[in-house]
Design a protein around this motif. Sequence first.
Motif, PDB file in Angstrom:
ATOM      1  N   GLU A 283       0.855  -4.507   0.755  1.00 26.22           N
ATOM      2  CA  GLU A 283       0.624  -3.291   1.568  1.00 26.22           C
ATOM      3  C   GLU A 283       0.409  -2.090   0.664  1.00 26.22           C
ATOM      4  N   GLU A 284      -0.796  -1.568   0.713  1.00 24.88           N
ATOM      5  CA  GLU A 284      -1.185  -0.447  -0.152  1.00 24.88           C
ATOM      6  C   GLU A 284      -0.238   0.752   0.002  1.00 24.88           C
ATOM      7  N   SER A 285       0.350   0.918   1.233  1.00 28.76           N
ATOM      8  CA  SER A 285       1.192   2.099   1.491  1.00 28.76           C
ATOM      9  C   SER A 285       2.421   2.145   0.569  1.00 28.76           C
ATOM     10  N   ASN A 286       2.768   0.992  -0.033  1.00 25.94           N
ATOM     11  CA  ASN A 286       3.960   0.969  -0.896  1.00 25.94           C
ATOM     12  C   ASN A 286       3.709   1.581  -2.275  1.00 25.94           C
ATOM     13  N   ARG A 287       2.415   1.882  -2.563  1.00 23.75           N
ATOM     14  CA  ARG A 287       2.094   2.440  -3.883  1.00 23.75           C
ATOM     15  C   ARG A 287       2.854   3.764  -4.105  1.00 23.75           C
ATOM     16  N   ALA A 288       3.011   4.539  -3.010  1.00 29.93           N
ATOM     17  CA  ALA A 288       3.677   5.844  -3.122  1.00 29.93           C
ATOM     18  C   ALA A 288       5.124   5.657  -3.603  1.00 29.93           C
ATOM     19  N   TYR A 289       5.796   4.609  -3.078  1.00 27.16           N
ATOM     20  CA  TYR A 289       7.173   4.358  -3.509  1.00 27.16           C
ATOM     21  C   TYR A 289       7.210   4.055  -5.015  1.00 27.16           C
ATOM     22  N   ALA A 290       6.207   3.266  -5.452  1.00 35.71           N
ATOM     23  CA  ALA A 290       6.168   2.879  -6.867  1.00 35.71           C
ATOM     24  C   ALA A 290       6.116   4.127  -7.752  1.00 35.71           C
ATOM     25  N   ASP A 291       5.287   5.107  -7.348  1.00 37.88           N
ATOM     26  CA  ASP A 291       5.177   6.327  -8.157  1.00 37.88           C
ATOM     27  C   ASP A 291       6.518   7.056  -8.226  1.00 37.88           C
ATOM     28  N   GLN A 292       7.192   7.128  -7.091  1.00 38.41           N
ATOM     29  CA  GLN A 292       8.495   7.824  -7.093  1.00 38.41           C
ATOM     30  C   GLN A 292       9.482   7.136  -8.034  1.00 38.41           C
ATOM     31  N   LEU A 293       9.387   5.812  -8.095  1.00 34.82           N
ATOM     32  CA  LEU A 293      10.361   5.055  -8.897  1.00 34.82           C
ATOM     33  C   LEU A 293       9.930   4.898 -10.364  1.00 34.82           C
ATOM     34  N   GLU A 294       8.780   5.521 -10.713  1.00 37.73           N
ATOM     35  CA  GLU A 294       8.193   5.309 -12.051  1.00 37.73           C
ATOM     36  C   GLU A 294       8.038   3.807 -12.323  1.00 37.73           C
ATOM     37  N   ALA A 295       7.508   3.109 -11.334  1.00 35.09           N
ATOM     38  CA  ALA A 295       7.277   1.667 -11.498  1.00 35.09           C
ATOM     39  C   ALA A 295       5.770   1.428 -11.487  1.00 35.09           C
ATOM     40  N   GLN A 296       5.336   0.329 -12.103  1.00 35.52           N
ATOM     41  CA  GLN A 296       3.920  -0.058 -12.026  1.00 35.52           C
ATOM     42  C   GLN A 296       3.684  -0.668 -10.642  1.00 35.52           C
ATOM     43  N   PHE A 297       2.542  -0.378 -10.036  1.00 34.54           N
ATOM     44  CA  PHE A 297       2.264  -1.005  -8.740  1.00 34.54           C
ATOM     45  C   PHE A 297       1.181  -2.061  -8.923  1.00 34.54           C
ATOM     46  N   ILE A 298       1.387  -3.232  -8.281  1.00 33.89           N
ATOM     47  CA  ILE A 298       0.367  -4.280  -8.360  1.00 33.89           C
ATOM     48  C   ILE A 298       0.004  -4.733  -6.958  1.00 33.89           C
ATOM     49  N   ASP A 299      -1.271  -4.728  -6.703  1.00 39.10           N
ATOM     50  CA  ASP A 299      -1.762  -5.067  -5.363  1.00 39.10           C
ATOM     51  C   ASP A 299      -1.931  -6.578  -5.258  1.00 39.10           C
ATOM     52  N   LYS A 300      -1.191  -7.187  -4.331  1.00 38.86           N
ATOM     53  CA  LYS A 300      -1.243  -8.650  -4.194  1.00 38.86           C
ATOM     54  C   LYS A 300      -2.586  -9.131  -3.669  1.00 38.86           C
ATOM     55  N   ASN A 301      -3.335  -8.232  -3.021  1.00 39.05           N
ATOM     56  CA  ASN A 301      -4.613  -8.673  -2.464  1.00 39.05           C
ATOM     57  C   ASN A 301      -5.727  -8.668  -3.509  1.00 39.05           C
ATOM     58  N   SER A 302      -5.436  -8.100  -4.648  1.00 35.70           N
ATOM     59  CA  SER A 302      -6.491  -7.960  -5.662  1.00 35.70           C
ATOM     60  C   SER A 302      -6.916  -9.332  -6.162  1.00 35.70           C
ATOM     61  N   LYS A 303      -8.202  -9.480  -6.421  1.00 34.69           N
ATOM     62  CA  LYS A 303      -8.710 -10.761  -6.929  1.00 34.69           C
ATOM     63  C   LYS A 303      -8.131 -11.042  -8.326  1.00 34.69           C
ATOM     64  N   LYS A 304      -7.921  -9.958  -9.076  1.00 33.38           N
ATOM     65  CA  LYS A 304      -7.443 -10.182 -10.435  1.00 33.38           C
ATOM     66  C   LYS A 304      -5.949  -9.859 -10.569  1.00 33.38           C
ATOM     67  N   MET A 305      -5.222 -10.179  -9.514  1.00 33.34           N
ATOM     68  CA  MET A 305      -3.812  -9.843  -9.491  1.00 33.34           C
ATOM     69  C   MET A 305      -3.038 -10.407 -10.696  1.00 33.34           C
ATOM     70  N   ASN A 306      -3.359 -11.676 -11.046  1.00 33.90           N
ATOM     71  CA  ASN A 306      -2.634 -12.289 -12.157  1.00 33.90           C
ATOM     72  C   ASN A 306      -2.873 -11.570 -13.478  1.00 33.90           C
ATOM     73  N   ILE A 307      -4.116 -11.116 -13.662  1.00 33.95           N
ATOM     74  CA  ILE A 307      -4.442 -10.387 -14.900  1.00 33.95           C
ATOM     75  C   ILE A 307      -3.718  -9.041 -14.909  1.00 33.95           C
ATOM     76  N   ASP A 308      -3.691  -8.376 -13.731  1.00 38.56           N
ATOM     77  CA  ASP A 308      -3.002  -7.081 -13.650  1.00 38.56           C
ATOM     78  C   ASP A 308      -1.523  -7.244 -14.011  1.00 38.56           C
ATOM     79  N   LEU A 309      -0.937  -8.316 -13.483  1.00 41.07           N
ATOM     80  CA  LEU A 309       0.492  -8.528 -13.714  1.00 41.07           C
ATOM     81  C   LEU A 309       0.755  -8.760 -15.212  1.00 41.07           C
ATOM     82  N   ARG A 310      -0.110  -9.567 -15.805  1.00 37.56           N
ATOM     83  CA  ARG A 310       0.046  -9.859 -17.237  1.00 37.56           C
ATOM     84  C   ARG A 310       0.003  -8.591 -18.061  1.00 37.56           C
ATOM     85  N   GLU A 311      -0.981  -7.732 -17.705  1.00 42.96           N
ATOM     86  CA  GLU A 311      -1.131  -6.486 -18.459  1.00 42.96           C
ATOM     87  C   GLU A 311       0.091  -5.600 -18.283  1.00 42.96           C
ATOM     88  N   ALA A 312       0.571  -5.516 -17.040  1.00 41.13           N
ATOM     89  CA  ALA A 312       1.725  -4.658 -16.766  1.00 41.13           C
ATOM     90  C   ALA A 312       2.950  -5.150 -17.557  1.00 41.13           C
TER      91      ALA A 312
END
Length: 985
Positions: A283-312
């Motif tokens: 759920e894209e709406s959770n990105r705002a929470y991530a910013d407040q928590l100084e956390a990286q946000f990763i979108d599960k719907n992204s085609k390259k989700m695994n690559i994003d996670l690796r980079e993070a």
Amino acid sequence: MLSKLKLNQLYFKDTQFVNLMTKRIFNVLLIANPYDAFMLEDDGRIDEKIFNEYMSLSLRYPPRFTQVSTAEETWEKLSETMFDLVICMPASDNSDTFDIAREVKEKYPHLPLVVLTPFSHGIRKRMEHEDLSIFEYVFCWLGNTDLLVSIIKLIEDKMNLQHDIEEVGVQMIMLVEDSIRFYSSVLPNLYKFVLQQSQEFATEALNEHQRTLRMRGRPKIVLTRSYEEAMGLYQKYSHNMLGIISDARFPHDGVTDPLAGIKLLTEVRKQDPFIPLILQSAEESNRAYADQLEAQFIDKNSKKMNIDLREAVSNNFGFGDFIFRDPYTMEEVARIHNLKELQNTLFSIPAESFLYHIRHNHISRWLYSRAMFPLAEFVKQMSWDSLQDLNAHRQIIFDAIVKYRKMKNQGVVAIFQRDRFDRYSNFARIGDGSLGGKGRGLAFIDNMVKRHPDFEEFENATVVIPKTVVLCTDIFDEFMDTNRLYQIALSDADDDTILRAFLHAKLPDRLVEDFFAFFEVVKSPIAIRSSSLLEDSHYQPFAGIYSTYMIPYLDDKYEMLRMLSDAIKGVYASVYYKDSKAYMQATSNVIDQEKMAVILQEVVGTQYGDRYYPAISGVARSVNYYPINDELAEEGTVSLALGLGKYIVDGGLTLRVCPYHPNQVLQTSEMEIALRETQTRFYALDLKNMGENFSLDDGFNLLKLHVKDAEADGALNYIASTYDPYDMVIRDGIYPGGRKLITFANILQHDVFPLARILQLVQKYGQGEMRRPVEIEFAVNFNARTKSGVFYLLQIRPMVDMKADLQEDLNAIPDDRLLLKSENSLGHGTMEDIQDVIYVKTDGYSASNNQLIAYDIEKLNRRFLDEDKHYVLVGPGRWGSSDTWLGIPVKWPNISAARVIVEAGLTNYRVDPSQGTHFFQNLTSFGVGYFTINAYMNDGIYNQALLDSMPAVEETKFLRWVRFERPLTVKMDGKKKIGVVMFNE
């Protein structure tokens, strides 16, 4: 100040990687119908795939899979084999996989069970009605063998988690996720990444064995599936979390809560402002929470989700290179690949960047992810709040890295790598063969010093080995083969011809760059010592048989390279010299079994103009067969000298002292003795000699100097005393005028440097760990200005001790049965196989003929060797002395068939007992007796009249050789120092 204090108390204990990951999965039982099992294996080769997967990640111990499909087979296999894991694959029909699993769990409650299933409609329906609580995890099978590796690793991590964290502080990554589909695809990715990273950082290890062990220190991955489980784990191990990856929606208080992940991360962030967090959500709406928590946000719907996670994970969890960034622009300021680079760039990082990374614990996290636990722990404690001084902070991290690297390098035989060998490196090898005898001995003492913290207790002394690189025996083999040298080496050519042939040969080209890297670091003269396979091995001493060359340090690298390669070839050639071949024969060894490793070692010493030598050299022996006054045989004895150790080995006048009684030195107890019996000459390396005239004599570039030359160099502070001819006294210390005597008085009696204490430790641990008496060579660089020094251990080898038990009292044997008796004998044991005596004629004896006498003895000795017989050798003065006025200058190979060697004084030619000179090691290991007799002073018995009356087997101008009909009996009591030779009627 706080920092200095902390660092001095810091004793980095090496991480025992051996104790990590001790619980393993070796056998896996797979319950599945044949079709599913075949699907799983794709084409029936699951073992091979897993094996390849393990190998590519340099993991050891791939597990074995056993496949069963019915209840009968399951019970049969379980009764035969110990399984560590059961994987069940339920089929879509109503097969009984779950029933079997349930029974297995009842009978084996501790065996972990896992469900692995392709998520088809039928299976999903079926699983809704099953009780899955008996299973550790359920996984979704998408046809990827990586998943099997992850399942095994996940369960191994879980089994070892608590122990490994408590043992050394291993770190963990927590994944919070309840979607089976999702964690089945994330875990293989995560594991692959972490395992590859740990392969990268294992390069900090110094050799292959350490490398595989270090892999065990990699961060663990833990999967949790609810808020309570995750929070419990966090509370327990909050200090060991590298980072957390969490989903947003998962069970909390038993119901699925769409914001459970956000609540979890908010709670964690309160407790730890710096821990890296990753929030993943569909759920894209959770990105705002991530910013407040100084956390990286990763979108599960992204085609390259695994690559994003690796980079993070790579950027935030301390993996990969360490990147110093500008805190305002986040641009890269510097990139660090390894610890050495971090050490070198610490002081050049801009202040604001350095501060930013320290405040956020980034450096310690990077060290943790690379399994450098002691260092990471220390850096983490040195928080910004406790210090608040940027330069002090840089310095203290720098000092800690230096201390850690020294500790890591000590006691380990590293593989020599040009770019990694530096001044904190201690011991490295080039090649894969053996290190040879001396090389092994050195590696052993280096390790011994590391294991015993009492070597660290001295304020003004450090105990180390010199920087050492060993060319292993395989380099020797390659050199001999590629240059086709065996033909000439094994022929009867003379030594000089052999040496010339070797000098013309070529060493492998790839060594050139290695040697240059070594010169860069050592920047001092280099000793090139032999380390043969047979040398210093426990029962066969080869001491002093092969050459040791020294070369000066030159600014001209190529000139130095030429000298170094000549010296290495000279050592190689010495294996095949005449003396070595004779010695091999004497010890019944085969020459082509002998292989040579070569040790390149910095020469311990100080440069004085064109000369180079250490303040103190010495040889310590842990058993003393010459105890005097209240010394005990087991307290050992040490010979000390100024200058290079060759002087001691050649039997020069040294100062003999017992480390437990440093105040009682026989030689300095009376003025006359002190003037007559202290060192007058010493050896130094001639730095001007460029080795153009490279010769058989390995001492061709050594200078034999007078003690007054050292006085002119200013090298005698604290090691000499001054004889005052007016007051007829000897004063400890250097005073103008008067002869200087090498007494080491300030060091031994006044403890300016803790030499005696260090020697006690070295003997105690050396003998304790070799489980037999040892002989240790050492040298000390002493700085008179700061009254501090470095004690260098150069070599350790066993003194082979005769265990023969002598019960009888040798004094009770009547004199008329004795041919020889000494009350000052060296050696221990009994011999009954000697019939021959060779003795030097005393009528008209003159020391001027000693060299000629030596030639005669050598010829006779060779005949004894050929017949494999032994003899008793008697003569005046010190055997083996390099000074022909003091005795007959034989080398060991010239008398190697003698089993008793006697120094017999004459009225006009009395020499004090030589206390075993150059051949001490050979005497003790072959159990040779060494007697000192001065019969004219009623000191012992020497029945020369009997020998004179017997017919000679052979007689020369100087010698007689006689043979008894029946063998003589030799008995020696080493503890009481009595030795006798009896003839049998």
